[in-house]
Design an enzyme around this catalytic site. Structure first.
Site, PDB file in Angstrom:
ATOM      1  N   THR A  51      35.553 -19.348  93.999  1.00 15.18           N
ATOM      2  CA  THR A  51      34.957 -18.329  94.873  1.00 15.18           C
ATOM      3  C   THR A  51      35.739 -17.068  94.857  1.00 15.18           C
ATOM      4  O   THR A  51      36.853 -17.007  94.487  1.00 15.18           O
ATOM      5  CB  THR A  51      34.641 -18.901  96.165  1.00 15.18           C
ATOM      6  OG1 THR A  51      35.921 -19.314  96.863  1.00 15.18           O
ATOM      7  CG2 THR A  51      33.779 -20.254  96.289  1.00 15.18           C
ATOM      8  N   PHE A  74      39.368 -26.360  95.183  1.00 14.01           N
ATOM      9  CA  PHE A  74      39.280 -27.541  96.235  1.00 14.01           C
ATOM     10  C   PHE A  74      37.814 -27.542  96.528  1.00 14.01           C
ATOM     11  O   PHE A  74      37.323 -26.749  97.672  1.00 14.01           O
ATOM     12  CB  PHE A  74      40.002 -27.329  97.280  1.00 14.01           C
ATOM     13  CG  PHE A  74      40.589 -28.563  98.117  1.00 14.01           C
ATOM     14  CD1 PHE A  74      40.862 -29.655  97.200  1.00 14.01           C
ATOM     15  CD2 PHE A  74      40.527 -28.489  99.326  1.00 14.01           C
ATOM     16  CE1 PHE A  74      41.154 -30.950  98.042  1.00 14.01           C
ATOM     17  CE2 PHE A  74      41.049 -29.692 100.021  1.00 14.01           C
ATOM     18  CZ  PHE A  74      41.474 -30.633  99.333  1.00 14.01           C
ATOM     19  N   LEU A 139      44.638 -18.357  96.569  1.00 13.98           N
ATOM     20  CA  LEU A 139      44.182 -19.376  97.391  1.00 13.98           C
ATOM     21  C   LEU A 139      43.795 -18.826  98.611  1.00 13.98           C
ATOM     22  O   LEU A 139      44.579 -17.981  99.186  1.00 13.98           O
ATOM     23  CB  LEU A 139      45.285 -20.575  97.666  1.00 13.98           C
ATOM     24  CG  LEU A 139      45.555 -21.369  96.241  1.00 13.98           C
ATOM     25  CD1 LEU A 139      46.952 -22.492  96.711  1.00 13.98           C
ATOM     26  CD2 LEU A 139      44.449 -22.070  95.896  1.00 13.98           C
ATOM     27  N   ALA A 140      42.749 -19.274  99.457  1.00 16.69           N
ATOM     28  CA  ALA A 140      42.678 -19.261 100.934  1.00 16.69           C
ATOM     29  C   ALA A 140      42.212 -20.337 101.580  1.00 16.69           C
ATOM     30  O   ALA A 140      41.294 -20.940 101.318  1.00 16.69           O
ATOM     31  CB  ALA A 140      41.446 -17.917 100.990  1.00 16.69           C
ATOM     32  N   TYR A 225      45.402  -8.155 101.801  1.00 14.42           N
ATOM     33  CA  TYR A 225      44.691  -7.167 102.262  1.00 14.42           C
ATOM     34  C   TYR A 225      45.545  -6.692 103.548  1.00 14.42           C
ATOM     35  O   TYR A 225      46.465  -7.281 104.182  1.00 14.42           O
ATOM     36  CB  TYR A 225      43.540  -7.918 103.043  1.00 14.42           C
ATOM     37  CG  TYR A 225      42.721  -6.896 103.821  1.00 14.42           C
ATOM     38  CD1 TYR A 225      41.807  -5.857 103.113  1.00 14.42           C
ATOM     39  CD2 TYR A 225      42.541  -6.648 105.328  1.00 14.42           C
ATOM     40  CE1 TYR A 225      40.889  -4.878 103.559  1.00 14.42           C
ATOM     41  CE2 TYR A 225      41.616  -5.810 105.796  1.00 14.42           C
ATOM     42  CZ  TYR A 225      40.906  -4.852 105.068  1.00 14.42           C
ATOM     43  OH  TYR A 225      40.289  -3.877 105.806  1.00 14.42           O
ATOM     44  N   TYR A 235      44.402  -8.444 111.824  1.00  8.36           N
ATOM     45  CA  TYR A 235      44.754  -8.892 110.237  1.00  8.36           C
ATOM     46  C   TYR A 235      46.209  -8.270 109.833  1.00  8.36           C
ATOM     47  O   TYR A 235      47.142  -9.214 109.989  1.00  8.36           O
ATOM     48  CB  TYR A 235      43.691  -8.499 109.085  1.00  8.36           C
ATOM     49  CG  TYR A 235      43.915  -9.385 108.106  1.00  8.36           C
ATOM     50  CD1 TYR A 235      42.808 -10.248 107.755  1.00  8.36           C
ATOM     51  CD2 TYR A 235      44.784  -8.873 107.073  1.00  8.36           C
ATOM     52  CE1 TYR A 235      43.093 -10.933 106.244  1.00  8.36           C
ATOM     53  CE2 TYR A 235      45.097  -9.763 105.778  1.00  8.36           C
ATOM     54  CZ  TYR A 235      44.159 -10.632 105.592  1.00  8.36           C
ATOM     55  OH  TYR A 235      44.280 -11.261 104.371  1.00  8.36           O
ATOM     56  N   VAL A 274      32.880  -9.428 101.249  1.00  6.80           N
ATOM     57  CA  VAL A 274      32.212 -10.582 101.849  1.00  6.80           C
ATOM     58  C   VAL A 274      32.552 -11.805 101.017  1.00  6.80           C
ATOM     59  O   VAL A 274      32.304 -12.038  99.877  1.00  6.80           O
ATOM     60  CB  VAL A 274      30.823 -10.545 101.976  1.00  6.80           C
ATOM     61  CG1 VAL A 274      30.320 -11.745 102.911  1.00  6.80           C
ATOM     62  CG2 VAL A 274      30.386  -9.423 102.549  1.00  6.80           C
TER      63      VAL A 274
HETATM   64  P1  NAD Z   1      37.804 -17.510  98.936  1.00 10.24           P
HETATM   65  O1  NAD Z   1      37.407 -18.668 100.403  1.00 10.24           O
HETATM   66  O2  NAD Z   1      36.643 -17.029  98.461  1.00 10.24           O
HETATM   67  O3  NAD Z   1      38.453 -18.434  97.929  1.00 10.24           O
HETATM   68  C1  NAD Z   1      39.484 -19.484  98.218  1.00 10.24           C
HETATM   69  C2  NAD Z   1      39.711 -20.208  96.891  1.00 10.24           C
HETATM   70  O4  NAD Z   1      40.932 -21.216  97.302  1.00 10.24           O
HETATM   71  C3  NAD Z   1      38.618 -21.105  96.516  1.00 10.24           C
HETATM   72  O5  NAD Z   1      38.644 -21.317  95.123  1.00 10.24           O
HETATM   73  C4  NAD Z   1      39.148 -22.609  97.054  1.00 10.24           C
HETATM   74  O6  NAD Z   1      38.354 -23.592  96.208  1.00 10.24           O
HETATM   75  C5  NAD Z   1      40.613 -22.395  97.049  1.00 10.24           C
HETATM   76  N1  NAD Z   1      41.282 -23.374  97.853  1.00 10.24           N
HETATM   77  C6  NAD Z   1      41.170 -23.510  99.094  1.00 10.24           C
HETATM   78  N2  NAD Z   1      41.815 -24.537  99.493  1.00 10.24           N
HETATM   79  C7  NAD Z   1      42.552 -25.212  98.349  1.00 10.24           C
HETATM   80  C8  NAD Z   1      43.406 -26.201  98.078  1.00 10.24           C
HETATM   81  N3  NAD Z   1      44.104 -26.716  99.019  1.00 10.24           N
HETATM   82  N4  NAD Z   1      43.778 -26.335  96.852  1.00 10.24           N
HETATM   83  C9  NAD Z   1      43.073 -25.711  95.888  1.00 10.24           C
HETATM   84  N5  NAD Z   1      42.197 -24.646  95.890  1.00 10.24           N
HETATM   85  C10 NAD Z   1      42.002 -24.385  97.179  1.00 10.24           C
HETATM   86  O7  NAD Z   1      38.767 -16.608  99.472  1.00 10.24           O
HETATM   87  P2  NAD Z   1      38.965 -14.837  98.841  1.00 10.24           P
HETATM   88  O8  NAD Z   1      38.548 -14.168  99.923  1.00 10.24           O
HETATM   89  O9  NAD Z   1      38.598 -14.829  97.709  1.00 10.24           O
HETATM   90  O10 NAD Z   1      40.741 -15.079  99.141  1.00 10.24           O
HETATM   91  C11 NAD Z   1      41.232 -15.103  98.077  1.00 10.24           C
HETATM   92  C12 NAD Z   1      42.886 -14.380  98.104  1.00 10.24           C
HETATM   93  O11 NAD Z   1      42.288 -12.920  98.276  1.00 10.24           O
HETATM   94  C13 NAD Z   1      43.433 -14.660  99.782  1.00 10.24           C
HETATM   95  O12 NAD Z   1      44.588 -14.682  99.317  1.00 10.24           O
HETATM   96  C14 NAD Z   1      42.911 -13.570 100.603  1.00 10.24           C
HETATM   97  O13 NAD Z   1      43.740 -13.433 101.573  1.00 10.24           O
HETATM   98  C15 NAD Z   1      43.045 -12.362  99.599  1.00 10.24           C
HETATM   99  N6  NAD Z   1      42.137 -11.085 100.142  1.00 10.24           N
HETATM  100  C16 NAD Z   1      40.984 -11.413 100.366  1.00 10.24           C
HETATM  101  C17 NAD Z   1      39.992 -10.422 100.962  1.00 10.24           C
HETATM  102  C18 NAD Z   1      38.710 -10.486 101.392  1.00 10.24           C
HETATM  103  O14 NAD Z   1      38.299  -9.465 102.020  1.00 10.24           O
HETATM  104  N7  NAD Z   1      38.025 -11.482 101.210  1.00 10.24           N
HETATM  105  C19 NAD Z   1      40.531  -8.949 100.797  1.00 10.24           C
HETATM  106  C20 NAD Z   1      41.926  -8.750 100.107  1.00 10.24           C
HETATM  107  C21 NAD Z   1      42.466 -10.093  99.833  1.00 10.24           C
END
Ligand code: NAD
Length: 394
Positions: A51, A74, A139-140, A225, A235, A274
């Site tokens: 995702t 996951f 990963l998040a 971020y 944050y 989002v």
């Molecule tokens: P998301 O929730 O869409 O995706 C998280 C992913 O991690 C998924 O593929 C999920 O299956 C996987 N995951 C979670 N726990 C797991 C585990 N134990 N083992 C294997 N896989 C696991 O999150 P996102 O928003 O795309 O975040 C991804 C990264 O980007 C993070 O580090 C987040 O801090 C960073 N980020 C996000 C934003 C934002 O606005 N969403 C902005 C900047 C940076």
């Protein structure tokens, strides 16, 4: 069954198989429409591939550069009576498209923090891929089991030092009311760093290197971020920000350890979008609704795919990457443009329940939120009988 969204607060507990697959196809089409990335990656490992930013990274690597991809996620598979999680259907859609395009793709659905998962990945790399030239750490996760001690750490989204009160939008009721969050304890800060900091990224890179599975000149990137004044208290300067600071430390350490293979480790700063992870952060839905309004007016709005496309073409695979003083790759410059932030801050002051739909793009935020789970996608008949099992296993 008829699959309609079941939203519970900041999460939707079901997902639509065809809707999710359509989202993946839309991102693939976007990638294919861009100029190909010169000298892009060929053998890619994406941790958190199902995702958000990780999925877009996998799509950019596969459909922008023709890379073989190994993903770790996951996700919940479907049953006769329950839909899978969105990430499961996304991954299923990705695999179908990759097979059609003749691209190697393998996904491990398991706990990326565990030693067993790392071993499984090493085996696939050895047996089916060859040396890895890009590792994306995306990963998040809310918790992590330490692979050595077995202790479980949970991350928290709390300010540091003093309590924080701010406007918050209840996305169910559309009510805007103040939310107060108490400051984190030292243990909570340490636990958040343990989950979302750089330790696991280092473990992945050390495991790949020890087994000789990194190609010469390989790259690895972890996502962060930074944001600005409105989001700092919850944050950037809060528990999650502390964890993200630890990524900078880890990037340094990994970078030094990759000397033998002339590899490079970087943190990439991405914009707020989002995703399932960001919608759980207090303040973010309202901030994003306002940000979308401003950036759409300017024609600079971007989602995950647009951001990752620019990360690949303008930062990772170019001779002149956009780096900040700390050595991080930057694609958040449009969001952090001072003029954009000033307008967001001005709207933030004015917004209330009576003008939510006028001053903000909450409608756009909500549509993107539902889309994460495959709902509201053009061309999908949501009244049609749909089997939750209608997705290929991977
Ligand atoms: P998301 O929730 O869409 O995706 C998280 C992913 O991690 C998924 O593929 C999920 O299956 C996987 N995951 C979670 N726990 C797991 C585990 N134990 N083992 C294997 N896989 C696991 O999150 P996102 O928003 O795309 O975040 C991804 C990264 O980007 C993070 O580090 C987040 O801090 C960073 N980020 C996000 C934003 C934002 O606005 N969403 C902005 C900047 C940076």
């Amino acid at each position: 069954m008829i699959i309609k969204p079941k939203v519970r607060g900041f999460i939707c507990i079901n997902a639509h198989p065809q809707g999710c697959a359509a989202n993946v196809h839309e991102q693939i089409a976007f990638t294919r429409a861009q100029s190909p990335v010169t000298s892009g990656p060929k053998n890619v490992l994406v941790l958190g591939c199902s995702t958000g930013y990780g999925l877009s990274s996998r799509i950019a690597a596969a459909f922008g550069s023709g890379a073989s991809t190994l993903g770790v996620c996951f996700e919940k598979p479907p049953t006769d009576t329950k839909t899978a999680s969105a990430g499961y259907y996304n991954t299923s859609g990705f695999h179908e498209a990759a097979a059609e395009a003749g691209l190697f793709a393998h996904t491990i659905n398991g706990d990326a923090f565990s030693a067993a998962c790392k071993e499984q990945v090493m085996e696939i790399v050895k047996s089916s891929m060859g040396k890895i030239d890009l590792v994306v750490y995306s990963l998040a996760a809310p918790r992590r089991t330490d692979p050595v001690t077995g202790e479980v750490y949970s991350s928290v989204l709390k300010p540091i030092g003093s309590a924080y009160t701010a406007k918050n939008l209840n996305t169910d009721t559309h009510k805007i009311s103040p939310i107060s969050v108490e400051p984190a304890s030292p243990e909570e800060i340490a636990a958040t760093v343990k989950v979302m900091g750089g330790e696991d990224w280092e473990l992945w890179m050390a495991a790949l290197q020890q087994q000789g599975l990194l190609a010469e000149g390989c790259k690895t990137v972890a996502y962060t971020y930074l944001g600005d004044k409105l989001t700092w208290p919850i944050y950037g300067r809060a528990t999650i920000g502390k964890a993200k600071e630890d990524l900078d430390r880890a990037a340094d350490a990994i970078g030094r350890s990759l000397g033998a293979v002339k590899g490079e480790a970087r943190v990439a700063v991405l914009k707020a979008v989002v995703t399932q992870a960001s919608s759980a952060i207090p303040v973010m839905p309202l901030y994003l609704s306002i940000l979308f309004k401003v950036m759409k007016e300017d024609g600079t709005h971007e989602g995950c795919m647009e951001q990752i496309q620019r990360l690949f073409s303008e930062c990772l695979y170019t001779a002149t990457p956009r780096l900040d003083a700390a050595g991080r790759l930057r694609v958040d410059e449009k969001e952090l443009n001072p003029a954009v932030q000033q307008r967001v801050e001005a709207l933030w002051e004015q917004v209330d329940e009576s003008n939510l739909f006028e001053l903000t793009d909450f409608a756009g935020y909500n549509a993107e939120f539902l889309k994460l789970f495959g709902f509201g996608v053009t061309g999908i008949d949501y009244d049609a009988e749909t089997s939750p099992l209608a997705a290929t296993n991977f």
